[in-house]
Design a protein around this motif. Structure first.
Motif, PDB file in Angstrom:
ATOM      1  N   GLY A 162       0.831  -1.196   0.000  1.00  0.00           N
ATOM      2  CA  GLY A 162       0.000   0.000   0.000  1.00  0.00           C
ATOM      3  C   GLY A 162       0.860   1.239   0.000  1.00  0.00           C
ATOM      4  O   GLY A 162       2.078   1.175   0.225  1.00  0.00           O
ATOM      5  N   THR A 163       0.239   2.371  -0.234  1.00  0.00           N
ATOM      6  CA  THR A 163       0.988   3.635  -0.177  1.00  0.00           C
ATOM      7  C   THR A 163       1.486   3.894   1.233  1.00  0.00           C
ATOM      8  O   THR A 163       2.431   4.650   1.439  1.00  0.00           O
ATOM      9  CB  THR A 163       0.086   4.806  -0.619  1.00  0.00           C
ATOM     10  OG1 THR A 163      -1.109   4.810   0.197  1.00  0.00           O
ATOM     11  CG2 THR A 163      -0.305   4.674  -2.085  1.00  0.00           C
ATOM     12  N   ASP A 165       2.730   1.537   3.277  1.00  0.00           N
ATOM     13  CA  ASP A 165       3.610   0.442   3.695  1.00  0.00           C
ATOM     14  C   ASP A 165       4.920   0.999   4.253  1.00  0.00           C
ATOM     15  O   ASP A 165       5.783   1.441   3.500  1.00  0.00           O
ATOM     16  CB  ASP A 165       3.887  -0.491   2.511  1.00  0.00           C
ATOM     17  CG  ASP A 165       4.827  -1.632   2.873  1.00  0.00           C
ATOM     18  OD1 ASP A 165       5.110  -1.821   4.082  1.00  0.00           O
ATOM     19  OD2 ASP A 165       5.287  -2.320   1.952  1.00  0.00           O
ATOM     20  N   HIS A 171       8.257  -0.074  -2.912  1.00  0.00           N
ATOM     21  CA  HIS A 171       9.045   1.130  -3.172  1.00  0.00           C
ATOM     22  C   HIS A 171      10.471   0.761  -3.590  1.00  0.00           C
ATOM     23  O   HIS A 171      11.044   1.375  -4.497  1.00  0.00           O
ATOM     24  CB  HIS A 171       9.137   2.006  -1.915  1.00  0.00           C
ATOM     25  CG  HIS A 171       7.840   2.536  -1.400  1.00  0.00           C
ATOM     26  ND1 HIS A 171       6.849   1.724  -0.884  1.00  0.00           N
ATOM     27  CD2 HIS A 171       7.374   3.813  -1.268  1.00  0.00           C
ATOM     28  CE1 HIS A 171       5.837   2.461  -0.471  1.00  0.00           C
ATOM     29  NE2 HIS A 171       6.117   3.724  -0.688  1.00  0.00           N
ATOM     30  N   ARG A 196      -3.698  -5.785  -0.437  1.00  0.00           N
ATOM     31  CA  ARG A 196      -3.550  -4.346  -0.218  1.00  0.00           C
ATOM     32  C   ARG A 196      -3.934  -4.015   1.221  1.00  0.00           C
ATOM     33  O   ARG A 196      -4.783  -4.680   1.809  1.00  0.00           O
ATOM     34  CB  ARG A 196      -4.429  -3.590  -1.211  1.00  0.00           C
ATOM     35  CG  ARG A 196      -3.938  -2.186  -1.521  1.00  0.00           C
ATOM     36  CD  ARG A 196      -4.664  -1.605  -2.714  1.00  0.00           C
ATOM     37  NE  ARG A 196      -6.096  -1.444  -2.477  1.00  0.00           N
ATOM     38  CZ  ARG A 196      -6.970  -1.086  -3.418  1.00  0.00           C
ATOM     39  NH1 ARG A 196      -6.561  -0.864  -4.657  1.00  0.00           N
ATOM     40  NH2 ARG A 196      -8.249  -0.949  -3.135  1.00  0.00           N
ATOM     41  N   TRP A 283      -5.499  -3.975  -9.152  1.00  0.00           N
ATOM     42  CA  TRP A 283      -5.008  -2.911  -8.259  1.00  0.00           C
ATOM     43  C   TRP A 283      -3.494  -2.768  -8.248  1.00  0.00           C
ATOM     44  O   TRP A 283      -2.968  -1.695  -7.947  1.00  0.00           O
ATOM     45  CB  TRP A 283      -5.552  -3.067  -6.846  1.00  0.00           C
ATOM     46  CG  TRP A 283      -5.100  -4.233  -6.015  1.00  0.00           C
ATOM     47  CD1 TRP A 283      -5.827  -5.328  -5.690  1.00  0.00           C
ATOM     48  CD2 TRP A 283      -3.841  -4.392  -5.333  1.00  0.00           C
ATOM     49  NE1 TRP A 283      -5.118  -6.180  -4.869  1.00  0.00           N
ATOM     50  CE2 TRP A 283      -3.904  -5.614  -4.622  1.00  0.00           C
ATOM     51  CE3 TRP A 283      -2.679  -3.622  -5.250  1.00  0.00           C
ATOM     52  CZ2 TRP A 283      -2.840  -6.105  -3.847  1.00  0.00           C
ATOM     53  CZ3 TRP A 283      -1.612  -4.095  -4.473  1.00  0.00           C
ATOM     54  CH2 TRP A 283      -1.696  -5.321  -3.783  1.00  0.00           C
ATOM     55  N   PHE A 284      -2.776  -3.839  -8.589  1.00  0.00           N
ATOM     56  CA  PHE A 284      -1.315  -3.753  -8.495  1.00  0.00           C
ATOM     57  C   PHE A 284      -0.722  -2.691  -9.429  1.00  0.00           C
ATOM     58  O   PHE A 284       0.093  -1.860  -8.989  1.00  0.00           O
ATOM     59  CB  PHE A 284      -0.684  -5.127  -8.747  1.00  0.00           C
ATOM     60  CG  PHE A 284       0.793  -5.166  -8.450  1.00  0.00           C
ATOM     61  CD1 PHE A 284       1.253  -5.372  -7.160  1.00  0.00           C
ATOM     62  CD2 PHE A 284       1.724  -4.978  -9.466  1.00  0.00           C
ATOM     63  CE1 PHE A 284       2.617  -5.391  -6.883  1.00  0.00           C
ATOM     64  CE2 PHE A 284       3.076  -5.000  -9.205  1.00  0.00           C
ATOM     65  CZ  PHE A 284       3.524  -5.206  -7.906  1.00  0.00           C
ATOM     66  N   GLU A 286      -2.140  -0.034 -10.540  1.00  0.00           N
ATOM     67  CA  GLU A 286      -2.556   1.267 -10.019  1.00  0.00           C
ATOM     68  C   GLU A 286      -1.652   1.698  -8.862  1.00  0.00           C
ATOM     69  O   GLU A 286      -1.273   2.864  -8.753  1.00  0.00           O
ATOM     70  CB  GLU A 286      -4.009   1.200  -9.551  1.00  0.00           C
ATOM     71  CG  GLU A 286      -5.009   0.964 -10.671  1.00  0.00           C
ATOM     72  CD  GLU A 286      -6.416   0.773 -10.146  1.00  0.00           C
ATOM     73  OE1 GLU A 286      -6.587   0.777  -8.898  1.00  0.00           O
ATOM     74  OE2 GLU A 286      -7.345   0.620 -10.955  1.00  0.00           O
ATOM     75  N   LEU A 287      -1.301   0.759  -7.990  1.00  0.00           N
ATOM     76  CA  LEU A 287      -0.427   1.082  -6.865  1.00  0.00           C
ATOM     77  C   LEU A 287       0.979   1.421  -7.352  1.00  0.00           C
ATOM     78  O   LEU A 287       1.591   2.388  -6.870  1.00  0.00           O
ATOM     79  CB  LEU A 287      -0.368  -0.097  -5.891  1.00  0.00           C
ATOM     80  CG  LEU A 287       0.547   0.096  -4.677  1.00  0.00           C
ATOM     81  CD1 LEU A 287       0.132   1.308  -3.852  1.00  0.00           C
ATOM     82  CD2 LEU A 287       0.557  -1.171  -3.820  1.00  0.00           C
ATOM     83  N   SER A 290       0.909   4.946  -8.674  1.00  0.00           N
ATOM     84  CA  SER A 290       0.838   5.935  -7.600  1.00  0.00           C
ATOM     85  C   SER A 290       2.188   6.104  -6.913  1.00  0.00           C
ATOM     86  O   SER A 290       2.644   7.231  -6.665  1.00  0.00           O
ATOM     87  CB  SER A 290      -0.218   5.506  -6.579  1.00  0.00           C
ATOM     88  OG  SER A 290      -0.250   6.392  -5.481  1.00  0.00           O
ATOM     89  N   LEU A 291       2.843   4.993  -6.610  1.00  0.00           N
ATOM     90  CA  LEU A 291       4.146   5.066  -5.935  1.00  0.00           C
ATOM     91  C   LEU A 291       5.211   5.660  -6.850  1.00  0.00           C
ATOM     92  O   LEU A 291       6.080   6.412  -6.394  1.00  0.00           O
ATOM     93  CB  LEU A 291       4.563   3.676  -5.467  1.00  0.00           C
ATOM     94  CG  LEU A 291       3.710   3.043  -4.367  1.00  0.00           C
ATOM     95  CD1 LEU A 291       4.233   1.658  -4.012  1.00  0.00           C
ATOM     96  CD2 LEU A 291       3.671   3.934  -3.133  1.00  0.00           C
TER      97      LEU A 291
END
Length: 299
Positions: A162-163, A165, A171, A196, A283-284, A286-287, A290-291
């Protein structure tokens, strides 16, 4: 008024769980932490500041309250689990332990709950200094399920992303690809499960409400595993950079997802009880996007 206790609830999916619980009508939420991390819950929760490894202090903190649900997100050793059995004997109507995919050894097929049997696992004592993470989670499940006088569900989560994490495992991969640094991956074709952080919180919340009939071990992960190669490919597509993947690398460049063999779970038990998991393939990316945006802004 339903009394709910959360051990560990100030960061990551534990924080998200508390945010869901305090929205419940008729629930009184208490969080128990060491008191080192500030939270944003205000007067909506009661706070207990105690080190859960100090059994005497933990017992004094919870007093003689009878808890409708105890969520334990921070049990890592057999000694901590045994203390929980003693402290909440006659005081817990339902106990939900956050366990881990780590209780399983990797295998080519999807792992079902029966692939690790905590009901017949030999019990032993020990703290963090004497025991591995895998053995600690195995023992926590085994001790609670074999010896507690209250019903227990042990939720086996895979790697949670997740954002928010704080371990920054995804990251790591994005940063390495952006910087052109090597990533050590021993088996790119190994399959792995993820969940997530908000989905993990949703599952715990559901388990305490609609999933109250679920006991024992239960797997919880997003639908569909990914190969490590697919993880890297998605990062390459979104960053528009080529990853430098090596079977061996310096320790600082070893992938946190660098498993030697497939390690993914079957969720038939949870799905048959009525929970619907998110699609990992949706969702992966998309995450990652975002990161990537956030990490590029930080450069």
């Amino acid at each position: 008024m339903k009394k709910v206790l959360v051990l560990g609830g100030t960061r990551f999916f534990g924080k998200r769980l508390v945010e869901l619980l305090i929205q419940d009508q008729g629930s009184e939420v208490t969080i128990l932490t060491r008191g080192l991390t500030e939270d944003t819950f205000g007067e909506r929760v009661t706070r207990l500041a105690v080190d859960r490894t100090d059994e005497a202090a933990l017992e004094r903190a919870v007093l003689d309250t009878v808890w409708d649900i105890v969520y334990d997100n921070i049990c890592y050793t057999p000694d901590e689990a045994a203390a929980a059995v003693r402290i909440w004997a006659g005081r817990a109507k339902r106990y939900i332990l956050t366990s881990s995919l780590s209780v399983y050894d990797p295998q080519p097929e999807a792992l079902a709950e029966t692939d690790f049997d905590p009901w017949h696992y030999p019990l032993k004592s020990g703290g963090k200094a004497e025991i591995s993470y895998q053995e600690g989670k195995r023992q926590a499940e085994a001790i609670l399920l074999q010896t507690a006088d209250f019903p227990v569900a042990a939720v086996r989560f895979p790697i949670v992303l997740g954002t928010d994490d704080y371990t920054r495992r995804l990251h790591f991969h994005i940063k390495h690809v952006l910087a052109g640094q090597p990533i050590g991956i021993p088996n790119p074709q190994a399959e792995i499960s993820f969940i997530r952080s908000d989905e993990a919180a949703d599952f715990l919340h559901w388990l305490g409400r609609e999933g109250s009939a679920v006991t024992g071990p239960v797997n919880a992960c997003s639908d569909g595993p990914l190969t490590i190669s697919a993880v890297i490919s998605i990062i390459e597509q979104i960053t528009e950079r080529t990853a430098t993947v090596q079977s061996e690398a310096a320790e600082a460049d070893q992938s946190p997802f660098g498993i030697g063999a497939s390690w993914f779970m079957d969720t038939a038990k949870a799905r048959s009880a009525g929970f619907s998991f998110l699609s990992l393939s949706e969702w992966f990316p998309e995450l990652v996007s975002s990161l990537t945006h956030s990490l590029r802004q930080d450069q």
